[in-house]
Design a protein around this motif. Sequence first.
Motif, short mmCIF file in Angstrom:
data_model
loop_
_atom_site.label_atom_id
_atom_site.label_comp_id
_atom_site.label_asym_id
_atom_site.label_seq_id
_atom_site.Cartn_x
_atom_site.Cartn_y
_atom_site.Cartn_z
N TYR A 28 0.87 -1.35 -0.04
CA TYR A 28 -0.18 0.04 -0.16
C TYR A 28 0.86 1.35 -0.12
CZ TYR A 28 0.92 -0.24 5.14
OH TYR A 28 1.44 -0.10 6.38
N ALA A 29 2.09 1.29 -0.07
CA ALA A 29 3.21 2.38 0.10
C ALA A 29 3.94 2.63 -1.27
CB ALA A 29 4.01 2.35 1.35
N TYR A 30 3.49 1.88 -2.33
CA TYR A 30 4.34 2.08 -3.57
C TYR A 30 3.41 1.64 -4.74
CZ TYR A 30 5.25 -2.83 -3.97
OH TYR A 30 4.87 -4.25 -4.33
N VAL A 31 3.68 2.30 -5.77
CA VAL A 31 3.03 2.05 -7.20
C VAL A 31 3.96 1.90 -8.32
CG1 VAL A 31 2.55 4.69 -7.38
CG2 VAL A 31 1.04 2.99 -8.59
N PRO A 32 3.74 0.74 -8.90
CA PRO A 32 4.59 0.38 -9.87
C PRO A 32 4.15 1.52 -11.07
CG PRO A 32 3.10 -1.24 -9.90
CD PRO A 32 2.80 -0.32 -8.61
N ARG A 55 -11.71 9.58 -2.62
CA ARG A 55 -10.65 9.28 -2.79
C ARG A 55 -10.03 8.48 -1.62
NH1 ARG A 55 -11.49 7.21 -7.60
NH2 ARG A 55 -11.50 8.95 -9.22
N ARG A 56 -9.91 9.09 -0.65
CA ARG A 56 -9.31 8.87 0.47
C ARG A 56 -10.09 7.36 1.29
NH1 ARG A 56 -10.23 13.09 4.21
NH2 ARG A 56 -8.56 14.22 2.99
N ARG A 57 -11.29 7.53 1.25
CA ARG A 57 -12.07 6.63 1.56
C ARG A 57 -12.05 5.19 0.88
NH1 ARG A 57 -16.27 9.35 2.14
NH2 ARG A 57 -17.29 8.70 0.31
N GLN A 58 -11.96 5.46 -0.59
CA GLN A 58 -11.76 4.39 -1.40
C GLN A 58 -10.56 3.80 -1.07
OE1 GLN A 58 -11.11 5.17 -5.63
NE2 GLN A 58 -12.04 3.70 -6.49
N TYR A 59 -9.37 4.44 -1.11
CA TYR A 59 -8.00 4.03 -0.76
C TYR A 59 -8.12 3.16 0.70
CZ TYR A 59 -3.10 3.97 0.59
OH TYR A 59 -1.89 3.68 1.01
N LEU A 60 -8.86 3.94 1.72
CA LEU A 60 -8.66 2.76 2.96
C LEU A 60 -9.54 1.72 2.81
CD1 LEU A 60 -8.93 5.98 5.40
CD2 LEU A 60 -6.89 4.52 5.05
N GLU A 61 -10.45 1.75 2.04
CA GLU A 61 -11.54 0.55 1.90
C GLU A 61 -10.63 -0.59 1.19
OE1 GLU A 61 -14.84 1.78 0.02
OE2 GLU A 61 -15.89 2.70 1.64
N ALA A 69 -5.60 -5.49 -3.37
CA ALA A 69 -6.64 -4.33 -3.76
C ALA A 69 -6.04 -2.98 -3.81
CB ALA A 69 -7.69 -4.47 -2.87
N ALA A 70 -4.97 -2.67 -2.66
CA ALA A 70 -4.43 -1.50 -2.17
C ALA A 70 -3.64 -1.26 -3.60
CB ALA A 70 -3.57 -1.55 -1.37
#
Length: 376
Positions: A28-32, A55-61, A69-70
Amino acid sequence: MRFLRSFRLELEALSPVHVGTGEAYPAYAYVPDFARKAVHLLDPAALLLALPEARRRQYLEKVAQGPKAAQEVLRYLLEEDQLPWEAVLHTLPASKAFLEALRSATEEALLEYRPLPRSPLGAYLPGSSVKGALRTAWLFHVLVREGKVAVFDRKEGVWRLRAWRERDGGTHVYPSRNPSLYENQAFEGAVLGYAREGKGRRMSLDLYRDPFRAVRLSDSGPVETFLNRLGVFHPHKDTSRMVLLAETFRVGTRFALALRYHEGLGVSMPVPPEALVRALRDYYGKVAEWEEGFAEEHGLKRALEVYRALRERLQDPEAFPLRVGFGSGRLALRLALLLPEDHPEAQEPKTRKTAGAQNPVDGYPLGWMVGRLEPL
């Protein structure tokens, strides 16, 4: 009288190098970024503050659903140009094998990657890791060059040194069948002369007399790194699904460390830098020779490239080989070259860690360097 001698230790990576920190970078702390062949490392707290509420709520879900999923929501934000760039700590290049491993990962462990030690200035090679490799070679040197054998007295629970005899063959260490951590530590103390026989069938270690107290090594400066896929090669099993993701130093990376030698410090024995270089050439040269034979037997082409490059560089009599970090193996870490052939620790491991390829047969061995020591 104490005398301080200073040197510049120059190292060059002949194969990828990874030094573990005991940490893992979560999904959840990096993105390729597949288009750029890179990975953006994120500050999750800054990301939460920068995202709009929806978007914050979607990310936490998605994070609550799991790492896969993250990753999906982070990739979506990147593709839609909605990723807050103020949350990106830095960006690292990644190998094709690393990115393909992320794309096909189905389990949490396959989405975590292991970082290198890092300061605010960047990743660095720890002097402590290099010093451990120097220490291993010196243990070999003391036993072989000085013609000694280390024998563990099971009755007394102590190590004893005696002169090597021809009937010992190539054996210089006789440990118990399943050595404990205490026994391993006491072995070093006995060979290097800072162990004393104590009460209760134990050996006490006088760490102030450890000869490597006189050898001080700095960390390297910050250097560029690369995200890589590590695999495990086994000659008789399919290990293609055994995947580790890690930050590595690239082939060709150069390091400079300060080495200081304090003569007359009152330790158990001198470790002259000139003799240390000879010990490194002797010990790691033998380790490389053994591993090259394994690579030839099993057709490991990338590995053979490394060993041949190492042999070429060692034509320089002042250069020496070194094996550092993760994947160094039993030969480099446990003095297996000195054990009796029937001892379980002396059996050559059948697996090899490799880097940079989806098929572990095609990867590079880990941790090989060539070095020079320049007086200042």
